[in-house]
Write a protein that holds these residues in place. Structure first.
Motif, PDB file in Angstrom:
ATOM      1  N   ASN A 184       0.992  -1.082  -0.021  1.00  0.00           N
ATOM      2  CA  ASN A 184      -0.028   0.056  -0.069  1.00  0.00           C
ATOM      3  C   ASN A 184       0.816   1.152   0.007  1.00  0.00           C
ATOM      4  O   ASN A 184       1.202   1.855   1.021  1.00  0.00           O
ATOM      5  CB  ASN A 184      -1.003   0.116   1.164  1.00  0.00           C
ATOM      6  CG  ASN A 184      -2.048   0.918   1.264  1.00  0.00           C
ATOM      7  OD1 ASN A 184      -2.116   2.146   0.242  1.00  0.00           O
ATOM      8  ND2 ASN A 184      -3.169   0.847   1.937  1.00  0.00           N
ATOM      9  N   THR A 235       3.131  -1.237   3.381  1.00  0.00           N
ATOM     10  CA  THR A 235       1.871  -0.332   3.748  1.00  0.00           C
ATOM     11  C   THR A 235       2.103   0.923   4.331  1.00  0.00           C
ATOM     12  O   THR A 235       1.101   1.288   4.901  1.00  0.00           O
ATOM     13  CB  THR A 235       0.773  -1.572   4.592  1.00  0.00           C
ATOM     14  OG1 THR A 235       1.607  -1.725   5.936  1.00  0.00           O
ATOM     15  CG2 THR A 235       0.567  -2.666   3.905  1.00  0.00           C
ATOM     16  N   GLU A 274      -0.999   3.543   3.964  1.00  0.00           N
ATOM     17  CA  GLU A 274      -2.401   3.221   4.610  1.00  0.00           C
ATOM     18  C   GLU A 274      -3.059   4.528   5.428  1.00  0.00           C
ATOM     19  O   GLU A 274      -2.486   5.122   5.833  1.00  0.00           O
ATOM     20  CB  GLU A 274      -2.363   2.209   5.526  1.00  0.00           C
ATOM     21  CG  GLU A 274      -3.714   1.901   6.182  1.00  0.00           C
ATOM     22  CD  GLU A 274      -3.487   0.550   7.189  1.00  0.00           C
ATOM     23  OE1 GLU A 274      -3.994   0.735   8.156  1.00  0.00           O
ATOM     24  OE2 GLU A 274      -2.881  -0.404   6.869  1.00  0.00           O
ATOM     25  N   SER A 325       0.255   2.514   9.989  1.00  0.00           N
ATOM     26  CA  SER A 325      -0.153   1.610   9.315  1.00  0.00           C
ATOM     27  C   SER A 325      -0.806   0.239  10.282  1.00  0.00           C
ATOM     28  O   SER A 325       0.251   0.002  10.845  1.00  0.00           O
ATOM     29  CB  SER A 325       0.439   0.899   8.374  1.00  0.00           C
ATOM     30  OG  SER A 325       0.000  -0.335   7.714  1.00  0.00           O
TER      31      SER A 325
END
Length: 612
Positions: A234, A528, A531, A537
């Motif tokens: 992400n 990630t 996020e 995250s």
């Protein structure tokens, strides 16, 4: 007579408008006509023959050709209108969100840091352009900032936000920065229904690809999922993808395979590189004194997707991933660390308060300039399941219920090229009093330290300072150790699992309630960083994370959401990169080293979103 003649004329006029052939097909009554009727019939037949003779012959072929020509002309006009209205103009869409967050952190020592009213706006301007049936351009401009101005830090002189690693390219549009409009996505997509004459449909795409808000992550905001599995990746990325649809050739619903390539960092000198001409290396050549290219390669495979049940898998490798290195210099007599590169830090000896024995050296900080280094490679993989509707027509609630589960893993491969200070040299002195250590160093280092215990009662006295200098010299004399990845010189494997559900709110007709839970192990590491959670995250957490939300459409394009996120960290380093900063320590271990890491994080968000 006149009467009968008038009737004959009228009859002739009426029937002259009727096709003679039609008249012949009309059955006649079997009567005996009078003379007047016979005369009228003759007049009618004569007039009908005249009408038929005067009627022009119909050329139906010509009429069809003329109609086809008109149809083609009309089709060209419609195509021109469509081209002007859609294909030759970029279509824009707006996605605007206003949020208020209340965030709170608790550290391992019990301290609390919070912000009760963090107001922010996020704007996405979506673009789409289709010059032909096979080509599409898509883009997204982004604005994301807290309300008002960003103050300057009085200690550093730099802006509080919009400086340093919060402007890192992977997370640039997810952080609360300034009021600049930035590029989030820009890519072209080519589509074809046949690959090399087969029934495999395929696509190819290059650019700043959509790689945030991916599969399962997008569920809570009811967005269309981006390419990657949100459990593993992400971040914003530049790269390419090649997708091959396998449903037609296998007969399995939704099956496809996609190759993904990305570059997260490019090593290229600037155009005006200030070398003065004495050691010219050329514009945009590689620079040996900074990070190498950071690349990522992997694939996505969907073995099944019938709209109700979906299975999605991925595997990738990240090459030359970056991280922070520990301070790499010499230990001074006061246990500070320094060298000539600006990489400084500090450690300090720990003495037991009861018996005065040495317990080791605590601390050891990252280099002060926060310089990143390449640490090695990392592998990642994930498999995710989504059930969109439980059962088949059991009831409306289950039909509109979504369940999901996902499992992911990561494995580091440190190159161990960066050499750091070996603080393990102090371990040889653990358990000994200062006078005993002084005696050992007299033989080891050829020093003449006092062995009188009373001389070390004053930690700032001459004897203590001399002992500190000798211990520092012993540490400096030891061999350097490789930095590794995540604080380890070995390959380390981490795992994470994630489960959740989304159900109708019941209290309203269109509202949705979602609940999610995920857990990460000691060495779990994901990509990630982008996020959409201000406290960091939750999917990167080495520990437990819990989230619950309620979403409610208010009008056709306007909605609200109330979300609560809670993260409990078991190990440090969850939000860091791939170097020493990602070293996992328990809260107790971190406190023993003089650290005070975040142990709990909470975020309560109320947001309103307008999309059209």
């Amino acid at each position: 007579m006149k009467k009968y003649l008038a009737m004959s004329v009228v009859t002739a006029f009426v029937v002259s408008t009727v096709n003679a052939a039609d008249l012949k097909n009309v059955p006649m009554a079997k009567t005996y006509p009078t003379d007047v009727e016979k005369q009228a019939e003759k007049v009618v037949e004569k007039e009908a023959v005249k009408v038929e003779a005067a009627k022009p012959a119909v050329d139906y072929d010509a009429k069809i050709k003329k109609l086809e020509k008109s149809l083609k002309k009309l089709q060209k006009q419609v195509s021109a209108v469509k081209s002007h209205g859609a294909n030759d103009n970029i279509k824009f869409g707006v996605d605007f969100r206003t949020s208020v967050d209340s965030i709170e952190y608790k550290t391992a020592s019990g301290k609390t840091h919070k912000n009760d009213s963090l107001l922010s706006n996020r704007l996405w301007l979506n673009m789409a352009y289709a010059p032909s049936e096979n080509m599409i351009f898509k883009g997204k401009l982004s604005y994301n900032k807290a309300y008002g101005a960003s103050p300057t830090n009085l200690n550093t002189g730099f802006p509080q936000r919009g400086f340093g690693y919060d402007t890192f390219d992977w997370v640039l549009n997810e952080n609360l920065l300034d009021d600049n409009i930035r590029l989030k996505e820009a890519y072209w997509l080519y589509m074809n229904e046949s690959f090399l004459g087969t029934d495999i449909d395929w696509t190819a795409s290059f650019g700043r690809r959509p790689s945030t808000n991916g599969f399962l992550v997008s569920l809570r905001d009811e967005d269309k999922p981006a390419s990657p599995l949100g459990h593993a990746i992400n971040v914003e990325f530049d790269g390419a993808s090649f997708k091959f649809g396998l449903e037609k050739v296998t007969g399995i619903p939704g099956m496809y395979w996609k190759a993904c390539l990305g570059r997260g960092l490019t090593n290229a000198r600037s155009r005006f590189n200030m070398d003065g001409g004495f050691a010219s290396t050329g514009d945009y050549s590689k620079d040996p004194d900074t990070l190498k290219n950071v690349d990522l390669a992997g694939f996505i495979f969907v073995p099944y997707d019938d709209g109700q049940y979906k299975v999605m898998t991925t595997a990738y490798r990240g090459f030359n991933v970056p991280g922070f290195a520990m301070a790499n210099g010499t230990v001074q007599s006061d246990f500070s660390i320094a060298d000539g590169t600006g990489m400084v830090g500090s450690i300090q000896p720990v003495w037991d308060a009861t018996d005065g024995t040495f317990q080791g050296a605590q601390g050891g900080s990252l280099n002060s300039n926060l310089q990143m280094v390449n640490t090695g490679d990392i592998d990642g993989a994930a498999i995710s399941f989504l059930v969109d509707g439980v059962g088949d027509g059991i009831n409306d609630f289950l039909d509109d219920t979504k369940l999901f589960a996902s499992f992911a893993m990561s494995k580091t491969h440190p190159d161990n090229e960066i050499q750091g200070l070996n603080l393990n040299a102090f371990n040889d002195f653990v358990g000994y009093r200062a006078d005993q250590i002084a005696g050992a160093l007299n033989g080891m280092m050829g020093t003449s330290l006092s062995t009188n215990p009373a001389d070390y009662m004053d930690p700032t006295g001459a004897a203590s300072q001399a002992l500190g200098a000798a211990m520092a010299a012993a540490a400096n004399a030891g061999d350097k150790v490789p930095e590794g990845m995540l604080g380890s010189n070995d390959d380390e494997t981490g795992t994470s699992y994630w489960i959740g559900m989304q159900v109708p709110a019941m209290i309203t007709e269109e509202g949705r309630i979602g609940v999610e839970f995920n857990h990460g192990s000691k060495y779990w590491r994901s990509f990630t960083y982008a996020e959409d959670t201000l406290v960091g995250s939750k999917l990167a957490a080495r520990g437990d994370a819990f989230e619950v939300y309620y979403s409610q459409p208010l009008t056709k394009a306007f909605s609200m959401q109330l979300r609560y996120t809670k993260i409990d960290y078991e190990y440090t380093g969850s939000q860091n990169f791939f170097g020493a900063g990602g070293t996992p320590m328990t809260m107790a271990e971190a406190k023993a080293f003089g650290m005070d890491p975040i142990e709990e994080a909470e975020d309560i968000r109320l947001s309103f979103r307008y999309r059209f």
